[in-house]
Design a protein around this motif. Structure first.
Motif, PDB file in Angstrom:
ATOM      1  N   ALA A 140       0.859  -1.186   0.000  1.00 42.41           N
ATOM      2  CA  ALA A 140       0.000   0.000   0.000  1.00 42.41           C
ATOM      3  C   ALA A 140       0.892   1.232   0.000  1.00 42.41           C
ATOM      4  O   ALA A 140       2.034   1.190   0.465  1.00 42.41           O
TER       5      ALA A 140
ATOM      6  N   ASN B  70      -1.909   6.320  -1.719  1.00 48.17           N
ATOM      7  CA  ASN B  70      -3.156   6.236  -2.483  1.00 48.17           C
ATOM      8  C   ASN B  70      -4.003   5.023  -2.119  1.00 48.17           C
ATOM      9  O   ASN B  70      -5.057   4.817  -2.706  1.00 48.17           O
ATOM     10  N   GLY B  71      -3.502   4.187  -1.207  1.00 47.76           N
ATOM     11  CA  GLY B  71      -4.242   2.995  -0.803  1.00 47.76           C
ATOM     12  C   GLY B  71      -3.537   1.721  -1.236  1.00 47.76           C
ATOM     13  O   GLY B  71      -2.349   1.736  -1.582  1.00 47.76           O
ATOM     14  N   PRO B  72      -4.254   0.595  -1.229  1.00 46.86           N
ATOM     15  CA  PRO B  72      -3.646  -0.691  -1.586  1.00 46.86           C
ATOM     16  C   PRO B  72      -3.082  -0.690  -3.011  1.00 46.86           C
ATOM     17  O   PRO B  72      -3.680  -0.121  -3.921  1.00 46.86           O
TER      18      PRO B  72
END
Length: 152
Positions: free
Chosen positions: A42, A45-47
Motif C-alpha cells: 500500500a 493512495n491505498g492498496p
C-alpha cells in the motif's frame, strides 16, 4: 548511523502502523522476538492491487514489496514504543507475491523489501527469507510480507 537517520537519508518517513483488517494483531512480542503480521502493499493512495506477470513488471512488484517493508518497520516502531534502536536484527521475511501461474520471479520481487531492509539496518538487515507465489492475496494486493525481528 541510527535507523532513523538511515530512513531520513533514504527520504522515508514511516507512516503510522497500519491497523489489522481482520481478527489478528499487528505484532506479537515473544521473548526478544518480535513477530510482525503480514503487511500488504500500500502507499499514500491505498492498496497496491494487481498480479505480477499480468498487471505489473518485476520492478513495480519490487516497489510494492518495498512498501510492505516500510509498513513492517512502522509496526516494529509501534511495538518498540517508538524506539527503533531496540531492533538488534531482522531474522526473517516471508514474502507472498500475487502472480500468474507462469510467473517465476518472486525472489526478484521480494528483493524490493530485502534490499530496503539492508539499506536501513545495514548488516543487521540480512535475513532468512521465503518468496512464494499466491493465486490471490487479501484485498487483491500485489505483495504481502511478514517479518521476525530480534530485539535488544
Amino acid at each position: 548511523m541510527t535507523i532513523e537517520a538511515r530512513l531520513a537519508e533514504l527520504g522515508v518517513t514511516l507512516p503510522d502502523a497500519p491497523a489489522p483488517v481482520a481478527n489478528y494483531v499487528g505484532f506479537v512480542l515473544a521473548g526478544n522476538l518480535l513477530h510482525v503480521s503480514g503487511q500488504v502493499s500500500a502507499d499514500a493512495n491505498g492498496p497496491i492491487k494487481g498480479k505480477l506477470g499480468a498487471d505489473f513488471t518485476v520492478e513495480q512488484g519490487a516497489a510494492a514489496a518495498r512498501a510492505c517493508a516500510i509498513s513492517l518497520l512502522a509496526q516494529a516502531k509501534k511495538a518498540c514504543d517508538g524506539d527503533l534502536s531496540r531492533i538488534k536484527r531482522l531474522v526473517k521475511l516471508g514474502g507472498f507475491v500475487n502472480s500468474t501461474p507462469d510467473f517465476t520471479d518472486q525472489p526478484k520481487v521480494i528483493n524490493g523489501a530485502s534490499d530496503f531492509m539492508v539499506a536501513v539496518l545495514g548488516d543487521a538487515g540480512r535475513h532468512a527469507r521465503a518468496a512464494v507465489s499466491a493465486p490471490a492475496l487479501p484485498l487483491g494486493v500485489a505483495v504481502e510480507i511478514d517479518a521476525i525481528f530480534e530485539l535488544k
